[in-house]
Design an enzyme around this catalytic site. Structure first.
Site, short mmCIF file in Angstrom:
data_model
loop_
_atom_site.label_atom_id
_atom_site.label_comp_id
_atom_site.label_asym_id
_atom_site.label_seq_id
_atom_site.Cartn_x
_atom_site.Cartn_y
_atom_site.Cartn_z
N GLY A 18 0.77 -1.20 -0.07
CA GLY A 18 0.08 -0.17 -0.05
C GLY A 18 0.92 1.58 -0.02
O GLY A 18 0.32 2.40 -0.30
N TYR A 147 11.76 -12.70 -11.84
CA TYR A 147 10.44 -11.82 -11.75
C TYR A 147 9.19 -12.66 -12.53
O TYR A 147 8.18 -12.71 -11.90
CB TYR A 147 10.64 -10.41 -11.91
CG TYR A 147 9.36 -9.47 -11.90
CD1 TYR A 147 8.97 -9.06 -10.94
CD2 TYR A 147 8.75 -9.20 -13.11
CE1 TYR A 147 8.19 -8.14 -10.91
CE2 TYR A 147 7.69 -8.31 -13.04
CZ TYR A 147 7.47 -8.03 -11.90
OH TYR A 147 6.33 -6.94 -11.90
N1 LIG Z 1 5.48 -0.03 -11.64
C1 LIG Z 1 5.24 -1.13 -12.71
O1 LIG Z 1 5.49 -0.52 -13.85
C2 LIG Z 1 4.70 -1.95 -12.53
C3 LIG Z 1 3.95 -2.88 -13.80
C4 LIG Z 1 3.31 -3.93 -13.88
C5 LIG Z 1 3.03 -4.51 -12.58
N2 LIG Z 1 3.48 -3.70 -11.55
C6 LIG Z 1 3.33 -4.70 -10.25
O2 LIG Z 1 2.39 -3.68 -9.32
C7 LIG Z 1 2.63 -3.95 -8.09
C8 LIG Z 1 3.05 -2.75 -7.49
O3 LIG Z 1 4.11 -2.28 -8.08
P1 LIG Z 1 4.64 -0.85 -7.45
O4 LIG Z 1 5.16 -0.27 -8.91
O5 LIG Z 1 3.83 -0.14 -6.85
O6 LIG Z 1 5.81 -1.31 -6.76
P2 LIG Z 1 6.62 -0.39 -5.54
O7 LIG Z 1 6.41 1.35 -5.71
O8 LIG Z 1 8.21 -0.69 -5.65
O9 LIG Z 1 6.03 -0.83 -4.16
C9 LIG Z 1 6.29 -1.96 -3.83
C10 LIG Z 1 5.52 -2.15 -2.62
O10 LIG Z 1 5.68 -3.58 -2.04
C11 LIG Z 1 6.00 -3.37 -0.71
N3 LIG Z 1 6.99 -4.53 -0.49
C12 LIG Z 1 7.96 -4.96 -1.05
N4 LIG Z 1 8.39 -5.82 -0.30
C13 LIG Z 1 7.82 -6.29 0.96
C14 LIG Z 1 8.06 -7.25 1.69
N5 LIG Z 1 9.00 -8.31 1.77
N6 LIG Z 1 6.79 -7.44 2.72
C15 LIG Z 1 6.00 -6.47 2.66
N7 LIG Z 1 5.95 -5.53 1.69
C16 LIG Z 1 6.68 -5.52 0.55
C17 LIG Z 1 6.70 -2.03 -0.54
O11 LIG Z 1 6.59 -1.84 0.68
P3 LIG Z 1 7.79 -0.69 1.38
O12 LIG Z 1 7.11 0.70 0.79
O13 LIG Z 1 7.60 -0.54 2.93
O14 LIG Z 1 9.17 -0.94 0.86
C18 LIG Z 1 5.81 -1.28 -1.40
O15 LIG Z 1 4.55 -0.98 -0.71
C19 LIG Z 1 3.69 -4.97 -7.93
O16 LIG Z 1 3.01 -6.38 -7.51
C20 LIG Z 1 4.46 -5.06 -9.38
O17 LIG Z 1 4.92 -6.22 -9.88
C21 LIG Z 1 4.34 -2.89 -11.68
#
Ligand SMILES: NC(=O)c1ccc[n+]([C@@H]2O[C@H](COP(=O)([O-])OP(=O)(O)OC[C@H]3O[C@@H](n4cnc5c(N)ncnc54)[C@H](OP(=O)(O)O)[C@@H]3O)[C@@H](O)[C@H]2O)c1
Length: 325
Positions: A18, A147
């Site tokens: 979140g 991944y």
């Molecule tokens: N960004 C893209 O372009 C993209 C594209 C397609 C799909 N996605 C998917 O969308 C989802 C969200 O991505 P995002 O871009 O929002 O990623 P992000 O900004 O890097 O955020 C990752 C989130 O996961 C949490 N997290 C990571 N490791 C964790 C752990 N071991 N335990 C608990 N929480 C953990 C982080 O918490 P902290 O803040 O506390 O570190 C953060 O809230 C992911 O599943 C990703 O694969 C992303």
């Protein structure tokens, strides 16, 4: 459950991840755009609430909140260059997180889980446009195999929870996401936030903007706030276990060169733009079809790319000190 009981049943939505890019966008839509419905309670977790690679911590946080619905975003995430360096870590961390979250959800009786895959997990050698039926049709691009395979296993697990337990655990497949609260790290982030950060620094230092790679690969970008609105629809209305691609249309795909030009325009960058072709390009394209989404939601309006990019650049400039980078 009859319709009356269903209406009055409490809905507690737990969002893992979140605090990330997508999680913050969902929070904005729920809390600032008034998208939360009466009787819904929303809980946004970060890694500080529980390390979801740890089974006991995951179970404890699910027992504490007793959610009825989950949006599962938490993942080890990164751009091309971070993926190439840490494929093993991407595999192990993400497999653990996903197994812990899905099993804890099942154990506390969560009725619906929406997890998040990505278009970069599709087979490297494929026909275009990619659609939802092709996820397991061949190996992913070698740059992010850890991944990609970990994400693919969410789809396998969702099928299993449906087959053995009748659970409606599903997944969405977004293309490249961008928006406020992204990770703007140049080394470890995705292409757009990385470009925004580099252009910002180049502007300040009066130096050229160096774009990694040839600029020719093509990508579909989705604004995090559009994705957040679609997530809410999937959570409430999408009935399938099979995943759904959440993307702008195929005609909206842009090259990295076009994306760099748009960043230059949004930031008002006046310097030279050069391409460092000694750096890897990654997968040339991964054009995805959004025709399944369009069958369900024919009139959903995506924010125009240039407007969304301008809003993101403005956010980055205004929040430079606090932004992740
Ligand atoms: N960004 C893209 O372009 C993209 C594209 C397609 C799909 N996605 C998917 O969308 C989802 C969200 O991505 P995002 O871009 O929002 O990623 P992000 O900004 O890097 O955020 C990752 C989130 O996961 C949490 N997290 C990571 N490791 C964790 C752990 N071991 N335990 C608990 N929480 C953990 C982080 O918490 P902290 O803040 O506390 O570190 C953060 O809230 C992911 O599943 C990703 O694969 C992303």
């Amino acid at each position: 459950m009859n319709a009356q009981a269903e209406r009055s049943a409490p809905v507690r939505v737990l969002v893992t991840g979140g605090s990330g890019l997508v999680g913050r966008a969902i929070r904005h839509v729920v809390e600032e755009e008034g998208a939360s419905k009466e009787g819904e309670e929303w809980i946004f977790l970060s890694s500080k609430d529980a390390d979801l690679t740890n089974k006991e911590e995951t179970r404890a946080v699910f027992e504490k909140h007793r959610p009825t619905h989950i949006i599962h975003l938490a993942a080890m995430v990164g751009g091309l260059f971070r993926n190439m360096k840490y494929n093993l870590d991407f595999w192990r961390n993400n497999v653990s997180i996903n197994d812990n979250v899905l099993q804890a959800a099942h154990q506390v009786g969560v009725v619906k889980v929406v997890s998040c895959l990505s278009t970069c997990i599709f087979p490297d050698k494929t026909t275009y446009p990619i659609n939802e039926t092709m996820i397991h049709n061949g190996p992913p691009h070698d740059s992010n195999f850890g991944y990609a395979y970990a994400k693919r296993m969410i789809d396998v697990q969702n099928k299993g929870y449906f087959q053995q337990h009748g659970r409606c655990y599903t997944a969405v497949i977004p293309t490249n996401v961008f928006g406020p609260h992204d990770n703007f790290s140049i080394e470890d982030g995705h292409v757009l936030p990385g470009l925004i950060h580099k252009a910002y620094i180049a502007q300040k230092e009066g130096k050229p903007l160096v774009v990694w790679g040839s600029g020719s690969p093509r990508r579909q970008f989705i604004y995090s706030l559009d994705l957040a609105r679609l997530f809410l629809w999937v959570l409430r209305e999408y009935p399938e276990v099979e995943p759904i691609i959440l993307s702008v249309g195929e005609e909206e795909e842009v090259s990295i060169r076009e994306a760099a030009d748009a960043v230059v325009e949004s930031l008002g960058f006046k310097g030279e733009v050069v391409y460092d072709t000694s750096k890897a390009d990654g997968q040339f394209k991964k054009t995805a079809s959004n025709s399944k989404l369009r069958r369900y939601l024919p009139s959903f309006k995506f924010t125009p790319f240039h407007q969304a990019l301008k809003e993101t650049c403005d956010w980055f400039v205004a929040n430079y000190d606090a932004a992740r980078k």
